[in-house]
Design a protein around this motif. Structure first.
Motif, PDB file in Angstrom:
ATOM      1  N   PRO A 140       0.823  -1.206   0.000  1.00  0.00           N
ATOM      2  CA  PRO A 140       0.000   0.000   0.000  1.00  0.00           C
ATOM      3  C   PRO A 140       0.867   1.270   0.000  1.00  0.00           C
ATOM      4  CG  PRO A 140      -0.848  -1.600   1.575  1.00  0.00           C
ATOM      5  CD  PRO A 140       0.464  -2.132   1.100  1.00  0.00           C
ATOM      6  N   GLY A 141       0.505   2.224  -0.849  1.00  0.00           N
ATOM      7  CA  GLY A 141       1.238   3.483  -0.912  1.00  0.00           C
ATOM      8  C   GLY A 141       2.529   3.432  -1.692  1.00  0.00           C
ATOM      9  N   ALA A 142       2.795   2.312  -2.375  1.00  0.00           N
ATOM     10  CA  ALA A 142       4.073   2.162  -3.082  1.00  0.00           C
ATOM     11  C   ALA A 142       4.249   3.201  -4.185  1.00  0.00           C
ATOM     12  CB  ALA A 142       4.186   0.746  -3.654  1.00  0.00           C
ATOM     13  N   LEU A 143       3.202   3.454  -4.962  1.00  0.00           N
ATOM     14  CA  LEU A 143       3.313   4.407  -6.060  1.00  0.00           C
ATOM     15  C   LEU A 143       3.575   5.824  -5.546  1.00  0.00           C
ATOM     16  CD1 LEU A 143       0.484   3.179  -8.475  1.00  0.00           C
ATOM     17  CD2 LEU A 143       2.943   2.738  -8.617  1.00  0.00           C
ATOM     18  N   ASP A 144       2.899   6.211  -4.482  1.00  0.00           N
ATOM     19  CA  ASP A 144       3.105   7.543  -3.907  1.00  0.00           C
ATOM     20  C   ASP A 144       4.540   7.700  -3.402  1.00  0.00           C
ATOM     21  OD1 ASP A 144       0.525   8.359  -4.427  1.00  0.00           O
ATOM     22  OD2 ASP A 144      -0.230   7.792  -2.445  1.00  0.00           O
ATOM     23  N   ARG A 145       5.061   6.675  -2.748  1.00  0.00           N
ATOM     24  CA  ARG A 145       6.434   6.752  -2.244  1.00  0.00           C
ATOM     25  C   ARG A 145       7.432   6.848  -3.395  1.00  0.00           C
ATOM     26  NH1 ARG A 145       4.282   3.549   1.887  1.00  0.00           N
ATOM     27  NH2 ARG A 145       4.527   1.620   0.699  1.00  0.00           N
ATOM     28  N   ALA A 146       7.181   6.109  -4.459  1.00  0.00           N
ATOM     29  CA  ALA A 146       8.087   6.145  -5.600  1.00  0.00           C
ATOM     30  C   ALA A 146       8.105   7.523  -6.255  1.00  0.00           C
ATOM     31  CB  ALA A 146       7.692   5.077  -6.615  1.00  0.00           C
ATOM     32  N   VAL A 147       6.921   8.110  -6.438  1.00  0.00           N
ATOM     33  CA  VAL A 147       6.836   9.433  -7.050  1.00  0.00           C
ATOM     34  C   VAL A 147       7.552  10.473  -6.185  1.00  0.00           C
ATOM     35  CG1 VAL A 147       5.257  11.297  -7.671  1.00  0.00           C
ATOM     36  CG2 VAL A 147       4.739   8.957  -8.341  1.00  0.00           C
ATOM     37  N   ALA A 148       7.397  10.386  -4.887  1.00  0.00           N
ATOM     38  CA  ALA A 148       8.044  11.337  -3.987  1.00  0.00           C
ATOM     39  C   ALA A 148       9.560  11.239  -4.062  1.00  0.00           C
ATOM     40  CB  ALA A 148       7.566  11.101  -2.552  1.00  0.00           C
ATOM     41  N   ALA A 149      10.068  10.053  -4.357  1.00  0.00           N
ATOM     42  CA  ALA A 149      11.516   9.840  -4.403  1.00  0.00           C
ATOM     43  C   ALA A 149      12.116  10.163  -5.768  1.00  0.00           C
ATOM     44  CB  ALA A 149      11.836   8.393  -4.034  1.00  0.00           C
ATOM     45  N   LEU A 150      11.280  10.331  -6.787  1.00  0.00           N
ATOM     46  CA  LEU A 150      11.807  10.491  -8.145  1.00  0.00           C
ATOM     47  C   LEU A 150      12.525  11.823  -8.343  1.00  0.00           C
ATOM     48  CD1 LEU A 150      12.112   9.204 -10.906  1.00  0.00           C
ATOM     49  CD2 LEU A 150       9.957  10.269 -11.578  1.00  0.00           C
ATOM     50  N   ALA A 151      11.930  12.919  -7.930  1.00  0.00           N
ATOM     51  CA  ALA A 151      12.545  14.234  -8.159  1.00  0.00           C
ATOM     52  C   ALA A 151      13.941  14.333  -7.546  1.00  0.00           C
ATOM     53  CB  ALA A 151      11.638  15.339  -7.644  1.00  0.00           C
ATOM     54  N   PRO A 152      14.156  13.910  -6.297  1.00  0.00           N
ATOM     55  CA  PRO A 152      15.515  13.964  -5.743  1.00  0.00           C
ATOM     56  C   PRO A 152      16.518  13.102  -6.508  1.00  0.00           C
ATOM     57  CG  PRO A 152      13.906  13.730  -3.983  1.00  0.00           C
ATOM     58  CD  PRO A 152      13.164  13.523  -5.274  1.00  0.00           C
ATOM     59  N   ALA A 153      16.025  12.072  -7.197  1.00  0.00           N
ATOM     60  CA  ALA A 153      16.918  11.197  -7.959  1.00  0.00           C
ATOM     61  C   ALA A 153      17.279  11.771  -9.321  1.00  0.00           C
ATOM     62  CB  ALA A 153      16.273   9.819  -8.136  1.00  0.00           C
ATOM     63  N   GLN A 154      16.562  12.808  -9.764  1.00  0.00           N
ATOM     64  CA  GLN A 154      16.826  13.436 -11.060  1.00  0.00           C
ATOM     65  C   GLN A 154      17.876  14.540 -10.899  1.00  0.00           C
ATOM     66  OE1 GLN A 154      12.244  13.667 -11.918  1.00  0.00           O
ATOM     67  NE2 GLN A 154      13.299  13.813 -13.889  1.00  0.00           N
ATOM     68  N   VAL A 155      19.100  14.122 -10.749  1.00  0.00           N
ATOM     69  CA  VAL A 155      20.188  15.057 -10.449  1.00  0.00           C
ATOM     70  C   VAL A 155      20.436  16.017 -11.605  1.00  0.00           C
ATOM     71  CG1 VAL A 155      22.617  15.232  -9.834  1.00  0.00           C
ATOM     72  CG2 VAL A 155      21.243  13.347  -8.925  1.00  0.00           C
ATOM     73  N   LEU A 156      20.483  15.501 -12.827  1.00  0.00           N
ATOM     74  CA  LEU A 156      20.722  16.353 -13.991  1.00  0.00           C
ATOM     75  C   LEU A 156      19.535  17.270 -14.260  1.00  0.00           C
ATOM     76  CD1 LEU A 156      22.380  13.782 -16.451  1.00  0.00           C
ATOM     77  CD2 LEU A 156      23.507  15.440 -14.964  1.00  0.00           C
ATOM     78  N   ASN A 157      18.336  16.722 -14.184  1.00  0.00           N
ATOM     79  CA  ASN A 157      17.140  17.514 -14.452  1.00  0.00           C
ATOM     80  C   ASN A 157      16.991  18.654 -13.462  1.00  0.00           C
ATOM     81  OD1 ASN A 157      14.508  17.675 -16.011  1.00  0.00           O
ATOM     82  ND2 ASN A 157      13.718  17.531 -13.930  1.00  0.00           N
ATOM     83  N   ALA A 158      17.446  18.466 -12.234  1.00  0.00           N
ATOM     84  CA  ALA A 158      17.353  19.522 -11.229  1.00  0.00           C
ATOM     85  C   ALA A 158      18.169  20.738 -11.618  1.00  0.00           C
ATOM     86  CB  ALA A 158      17.819  18.992  -9.879  1.00  0.00           C
ATOM     87  N   ARG A 159      19.193  20.526 -12.422  1.00  0.00           N
ATOM     88  CA  ARG A 159      20.069  21.637 -12.811  1.00  0.00           C
ATOM     89  C   ARG A 159      19.593  22.380 -14.055  1.00  0.00           C
ATOM     90  NH1 ARG A 159      26.037  19.536 -13.295  1.00  0.00           N
ATOM     91  NH2 ARG A 159      26.271  21.752 -13.878  1.00  0.00           N
TER      92      ARG A 159
END
Length: 263
Positions: A140-159
């Motif tokens: 339960p809640g797996a998709l929400d947790r994954a989405v929340a973790a995606l932006a911090p993992a996008q190191v290049l996109n953040a720049r």
């Protein structure tokens, strides 16, 4: 193959560039997009537009997802050759796989291309169809947790913005691995290559994409043996139809606390 214009590996372009804006008052960081040619045992197979990062993963993932090889053991070596007009990924595969690729090209000689990555004819779409897959049982809640973790993992996109991400998440939604590229399908190929190198068990997790859900993404996900694809934007009709045929669980609009299952 190497040419007189080949540069050294140290000359590999960076994935991001800082460029001056018109007028010279400011600078902006932008993603690099350049031609990446893939050759197999010296024979040209495909040219993609991609970001020059994680190229060995890209070569392995693309070769697996396009059916050029069956396992990572079929790929003997990858040489990254920086040319003046782009990058060549020179793949060396086993003799058996080389003969199969040559037979495919002979069978399709003279037919027009359809534009699908790595294919020379519409008749090849079914020729590289993946096997049916089975979706994992998500916590339960797996998709929400994954989405929340995606932006911090996008190191290049953040720049700089403008890059897509493909992420491998376990059944609880914990993000384990991510790859980025200007092309969503390239990002997925990179991720699949990285997973193949790590021998990650395909049945124990799912793939999350920052993009819409296209046929290519569904097809590549199933080729990797993964049974669930979650995308943050909309699906296409062919993506849904293909997912249904393969038994792949397809979720879209996975964002802001919502998600819609289409297959």
């Amino acid at each position: 193959m190497p040419t007189d214009d080949a540069l050294t590996a140290a000359d590999l372009p960076p994935p991001l560039l800082t460029l001056p804006l018109p007028g010279g008052a400011a600078e902006e960081c932008v993603a690099v997009e350049l031609p990446v040619a893939l050759t197999v045992n010296g024979i040209s197979q495909a040219v993609m537009l991609a970001t020059p990062a994680d190229l060995e993963d890209f070569a392995l993932g693309f070769a697996l997802n396009e059916g050029w090889i069956s396992t990572r053991q079929d790929l003997l070596d990858v040489e990254v050759l920086t040319q003046l007009d782009g990058i060549e990924l020179a793949l060396q595969v086993t003799a058996a796989r080389e003969q199969q690729l040559k037979a495919r090209r002979r069978m399709l000689a003279g037919r027009t291309g359809c534009g699908l990555c790595g294919l020379e004819s519409l008749s090849q779409v079914s020729a590289v169809s993946p096997h049916p897959v089975q979706a994992p049982s998500l916590a339960p809640g797996a998709l929400d947790r994954a989405v929340a973790a995606l932006a911090p993992a996008q190191v290049l996109n953040a720049r700089c913005g403008g890059l897509h991400a493909a992420a491998w998440c376990d059944r609880t939604g914990a993000l384990q691995l991510a790859r980025e590229d200007v092309g969503r399908h390239n990002a997925l190929d990179k991720l699949c290559g990285a997973l193949a190198r790590r021998s990650e068990p395909a049945g124990d997790g799912f793939i999350l994409m920052s993009s819409r859900a296209s046929f290519e993404l569904v097809h590549k996900t199933a080729m990797a043996g993964v049974g669930l694809l979650a995308c943050m934007s909309a699906p296409s009709s062919l993506a849904i139809e293909t997912a249904q045929k393969l038994g792949l669980q397809l979720w879209a609009f996975v964002r802001e606390g919502r998600a819609t299952r289409y297959a």
